[in-house]
Scaffold this motif. Sequence first.
Motif, PDB file in Angstrom:
ATOM      1  N   GLY A 469       0.886  -1.181  -0.119  1.00 11.97           N
ATOM      2  CA  GLY A 469      -0.016  -0.082   0.032  1.00 11.97           C
ATOM      3  C   GLY A 469       0.817   1.236  -0.014  1.00 11.97           C
ATOM      4  N   LEU A 470       1.981   1.299   0.294  1.00 10.85           N
ATOM      5  CA  LEU A 470       3.025   2.380   0.305  1.00 10.85           C
ATOM      6  C   LEU A 470       3.504   2.684  -1.141  1.00 10.85           C
ATOM      7  CD1 LEU A 470       4.289   4.522   2.100  1.00 10.85           C
ATOM      8  CD2 LEU A 470       6.566   3.023   1.904  1.00 10.85           C
ATOM      9  N   ASP A 471       2.936   3.920  -1.720  1.00 13.03           N
ATOM     10  CA  ASP A 471       3.300   4.322  -3.081  1.00 13.03           C
ATOM     11  C   ASP A 471       4.284   5.311  -2.959  1.00 13.03           C
ATOM     12  OD1 ASP A 471       2.840   4.201  -5.753  1.00 13.03           O
ATOM     13  OD2 ASP A 471       1.240   5.806  -5.711  1.00 13.03           O
ATOM     14  N   LEU A 472       5.570   4.732  -3.510  1.00 14.73           N
ATOM     15  CA  LEU A 472       6.588   5.654  -3.659  1.00 14.73           C
ATOM     16  C   LEU A 472       7.195   5.884  -5.168  1.00 14.73           C
ATOM     17  CD1 LEU A 472       8.740   4.634  -0.658  1.00 14.73           C
ATOM     18  CD2 LEU A 472       7.526   6.532  -1.024  1.00 14.73           C
ATOM     19  N   ASP A 475      11.631   8.610  -8.371  1.00 14.85           N
ATOM     20  CA  ASP A 475      12.744   8.609  -7.823  1.00 14.85           C
ATOM     21  C   ASP A 475      12.531   8.320  -6.078  1.00 14.85           C
ATOM     22  OD1 ASP A 475      14.567   9.059  -9.886  1.00 14.85           O
ATOM     23  OD2 ASP A 475      14.632  10.864  -9.823  1.00 14.85           O
ATOM     24  N   LEU A 476      11.212   8.667  -5.768  1.00 16.75           N
ATOM     25  CA  LEU A 476      11.271   8.222  -4.349  1.00 16.75           C
ATOM     26  C   LEU A 476      11.435   6.852  -3.799  1.00 16.75           C
ATOM     27  CD1 LEU A 476       7.433   9.821  -3.850  1.00 16.75           C
ATOM     28  CD2 LEU A 476       9.953  10.885  -3.187  1.00 16.75           C
ATOM     29  N   ALA A 477      11.649   5.920  -5.032  1.00 13.05           N
ATOM     30  CA  ALA A 477      12.161   4.529  -4.608  1.00 13.05           C
ATOM     31  C   ALA A 477      12.809   3.870  -5.698  1.00 13.05           C
ATOM     32  CB  ALA A 477      10.675   3.457  -4.270  1.00 13.05           C
ATOM     33  N   ASN A 478      14.169   4.257  -5.769  1.00 14.40           N
ATOM     34  CA  ASN A 478      14.953   3.657  -6.663  1.00 14.40           C
ATOM     35  C   ASN A 478      15.362   2.323  -6.483  1.00 14.40           C
ATOM     36  OD1 ASN A 478      16.052   6.827  -6.262  1.00 14.40           O
ATOM     37  ND2 ASN A 478      15.538   6.314  -8.254  1.00 14.40           N
ATOM     38  N   GLU A 479      15.174   1.893  -5.447  1.00 15.57           N
ATOM     39  CA  GLU A 479      15.570   0.594  -4.745  1.00 15.57           C
ATOM     40  C   GLU A 479      14.795   0.239  -3.623  1.00 15.57           C
ATOM     41  OE1 GLU A 479      19.601  -1.879  -3.211  1.00 15.57           O
ATOM     42  OE2 GLU A 479      19.824   0.375  -3.396  1.00 15.57           O
ATOM     43  N   VAL A 526       8.026  -6.274  -3.562  1.00 19.43           N
ATOM     44  CA  VAL A 526       8.525  -6.176  -4.825  1.00 19.43           C
ATOM     45  C   VAL A 526       7.931  -4.967  -5.701  1.00 19.43           C
ATOM     46  CG1 VAL A 526       9.473  -7.057  -7.012  1.00 19.43           C
ATOM     47  CG2 VAL A 526      10.095  -8.231  -4.793  1.00 19.43           C
ATOM     48  N   GLY A 527       6.761  -5.175  -5.710  1.00 25.15           N
ATOM     49  CA  GLY A 527       5.681  -4.443  -6.286  1.00 25.15           C
ATOM     50  C   GLY A 527       5.876  -2.960  -6.132  1.00 25.15           C
ATOM     51  N   ARG A 528       6.619  -2.378  -4.877  1.00 22.87           N
ATOM     52  CA  ARG A 528       6.960  -1.333  -4.227  1.00 22.87           C
ATOM     53  C   ARG A 528       7.988  -0.517  -5.536  1.00 22.87           C
ATOM     54  NH1 ARG A 528       2.367  -0.615  -2.784  1.00 22.87           N
ATOM     55  NH2 ARG A 528       2.490  -2.579  -3.569  1.00 22.87           N
ATOM     56  N   LEU A 529       8.707  -1.206  -6.372  1.00 20.99           N
ATOM     57  CA  LEU A 529       9.458  -0.431  -7.111  1.00 20.99           C
ATOM     58  C   LEU A 529       9.064  -0.015  -8.401  1.00 20.99           C
ATOM     59  CD1 LEU A 529      12.658  -0.058  -7.460  1.00 20.99           C
ATOM     60  CD2 LEU A 529      12.823  -2.215  -8.799  1.00 20.99           C
ATOM     61  N   ILE A 530       8.346  -0.533  -9.040  1.00 17.84           N
ATOM     62  CA  ILE A 530       7.928  -0.155 -10.572  1.00 17.84           C
ATOM     63  C   ILE A 530       6.248   0.337 -10.211  1.00 17.84           C
ATOM     64  CG2 ILE A 530       7.420  -0.483 -12.914  1.00 17.84           C
ATOM     65  CD1 ILE A 530      10.281  -0.390 -12.067  1.00 17.84           C
ATOM     66  N   ARG A 531       6.034   1.715 -10.146  1.00 21.10           N
ATOM     67  CA  ARG A 531       4.530   2.262  -9.975  1.00 21.10           C
ATOM     68  C   ARG A 531       4.328   2.739 -11.246  1.00 21.10           C
ATOM     69  NH1 ARG A 531       2.897  -0.507  -6.232  1.00 21.10           N
ATOM     70  NH2 ARG A 531       1.072   0.896  -5.946  1.00 21.10           N
ATOM     71  N   SER A 532       5.011   2.943 -12.238  1.00 23.14           N
ATOM     72  CA  SER A 532       4.326   3.651 -13.520  1.00 23.14           C
ATOM     73  C   SER A 532       5.509   3.125 -14.643  1.00 23.14           C
ATOM     74  CB  SER A 532       4.589   4.949 -13.411  1.00 23.14           C
ATOM     75  OG  SER A 532       6.046   5.482 -13.430  1.00 23.14           O
ATOM     76  N   GLU A 533       4.877   3.308 -15.995  1.00 22.82           N
ATOM     77  CA  GLU A 533       5.786   3.042 -17.140  1.00 22.82           C
ATOM     78  C   GLU A 533       7.023   3.702 -17.312  1.00 22.82           C
ATOM     79  OE1 GLU A 533       2.655   3.860 -17.078  1.00 22.82           O
ATOM     80  OE2 GLU A 533       1.164   2.700 -18.426  1.00 22.82           O
ATOM     81  N   THR A 534       7.269   4.359 -16.625  1.00 24.77           N
ATOM     82  CA  THR A 534       8.737   5.210 -16.655  1.00 24.77           C
ATOM     83  C   THR A 534       9.351   4.976 -15.535  1.00 24.77           C
ATOM     84  OG1 THR A 534       7.658   7.416 -15.484  1.00 24.77           O
ATOM     85  CG2 THR A 534       7.399   7.103 -17.991  1.00 24.77           C
ATOM     86  N   ASP A 535       9.151   4.332 -14.405  1.00 29.86           N
ATOM     87  CA  ASP A 535       9.899   4.089 -13.252  1.00 29.86           C
ATOM     88  C   ASP A 535      10.924   2.949 -13.663  1.00 29.86           C
ATOM     89  OD1 ASP A 535       8.366   5.708 -11.691  1.00 29.86           O
ATOM     90  OD2 ASP A 535       7.558   3.979 -10.425  1.00 29.86           O
TER      91      ASP A 535
END
Length: 567
Positions: A469-472, A475-479, A526-535
């Motif tokens: 549920g945490l949405d980053l 660049d808020l979550a590069n890793e 693992v799903g916290r990393l990619i939140r959009s098509e540009t992440d």
Amino acid sequence: RVIYPDELTLVLDSDDRDVVSDLSKAWAQGEWGGDMDRIPQPVSDSVKTAITTDHRRCQGRSCRHFKVCPYFNERDSWMDADILVINHDLLMSDLKLGGGVILPPLERIVLVIDEAHQLARVALDQFTTQCRIAQSLGSIKTIERVTTSLKGLLPPDHRLSNDLERLGEPLEGFGHILANWGKACLERLVELPDSMFTFQQGGSRFRLSLSDTFSANIEEFESLTITLSRIQKIRDWLQSLVAKGDQELIPETDAELLSEQISIALGRLESIPDLINSYSVDALQTGDARWLRIGQDVRYATPDDPTDLEFWVSPMEPAQALSDALWGRIGACILTSATLANHGTFNIPAGTLGLPVSSGLIVDGAFHYPSQGQLVISRFAGDPRDDGVQAERIAGYLKTRVDHRSGILVLFTSWRLCFQVEELLDQSVRDVTLIQGQRPLALALADHKARRANGQTSIIFGLQSMAEGLDLPGDLANEIVITRLPFQPPDDPREATLAEYLKNHGRDAFTELSLPAAAIRLRQAVGRLIRSETDTGQVTILDRRLVDTRWGQSLLKELPAFEFIEE
């Protein structure tokens, strides 16, 4: 999940007085509307329990705070809506009331449940009941005070007079049953070896095995259900008096106060007959997980004082409860989640949730994982079962990342490991690290965003709640750093009881229970990393069991198809 104003005044003498006082001010000044999902500061479980209520204790329109109640104010706006967006807890609350009480009738709606991988846990939490001896004895005393007050206010020939006179002895017996039950249980518990307990935050927890029983002696006293029915009759009369505004016998404010007091007290006692029954038979008959909690270290407990003892009962799985309350009545239901399927099928969630008839569809996502991210098995990774050694590995790895000017979310499976790592951090890492729970989440995230906006490294330490549920985005979550594969702690009483049940039936609890649950948690993390098509970014694994064990490799196959790197 909303606050109930009257409850604020009931906990001001507790250890959490300052927290409750701050919440009360925020409520009075209009800074907080009472929604527990938007609470302005972290609160303990004891405060959360104290300032919220359930259907048993809610006074409804008879409550003097009805016009400012956040729940009823929200509910008024639902009736004309074509689409309602609600959380899982509200759905489960409606089911406990019989369905169609809070929400529209189940038969007339199409239900879409997002994040459906969480539904089983929420359902189990909602269908869990508990009794704390001290609180229950206090509720009995409250009812005794209410009945004494009514005796002084009502004429001798009133239709309730007989019930009021006949309630004294059964109430005393109710208290004796609870006190004696608690003493008998504590006498057994203090004789057990330490290995049978889980010790946490100064308290102790004991899980009953499937065959264990802790019976209460109820033979010498009036049936608890009869006693409770007498109390309900008095409660109902008081509520009707308030609803009608009848002040002939009792002033309105007195009737309202007595009605509130007896309703709250009764709400804390109504589940006790079922609790006693569950503890009196083996769990194979009931399908229940049962555990006892003591507010102190059991090794120093005094059996003569059972007031800190709590009895807990929960279904092992929610299948039967949901089958009875939901699936047999709903017009149609769609369950959605990015992590609902297991190895390409929905058999496990369908069985856990008790779905009678279902079909499934797996839809490809919009992300191109091979080009957007990497999954890295770090050279710092190892076997994490030794907390001390694993903490050193994690602290060492983070020191190598502090100069990379990136946003890093580090996910832990336990507070103990999190705090061990915190103590070992190099000062350069400590200066840029935010730890879940040390500040309100909104303020911590604001600091994190500010650092990232300035191109600075910012690290967040969090537990499982941040993995879901945490949405980053961006660049808020590069890793994302996975410090340990997210298996449920082995002492979780519901999962441990279900594992025992599966083992007794010749089934493999690890394969059927632990592994699928860990797969869901890992995919959520693992799903916290990619939140959009540009992440873009990387997931770093510090637990080598993901590649060194056969079951770990099965988990690996469940993850997005990132570029795989093993250092």
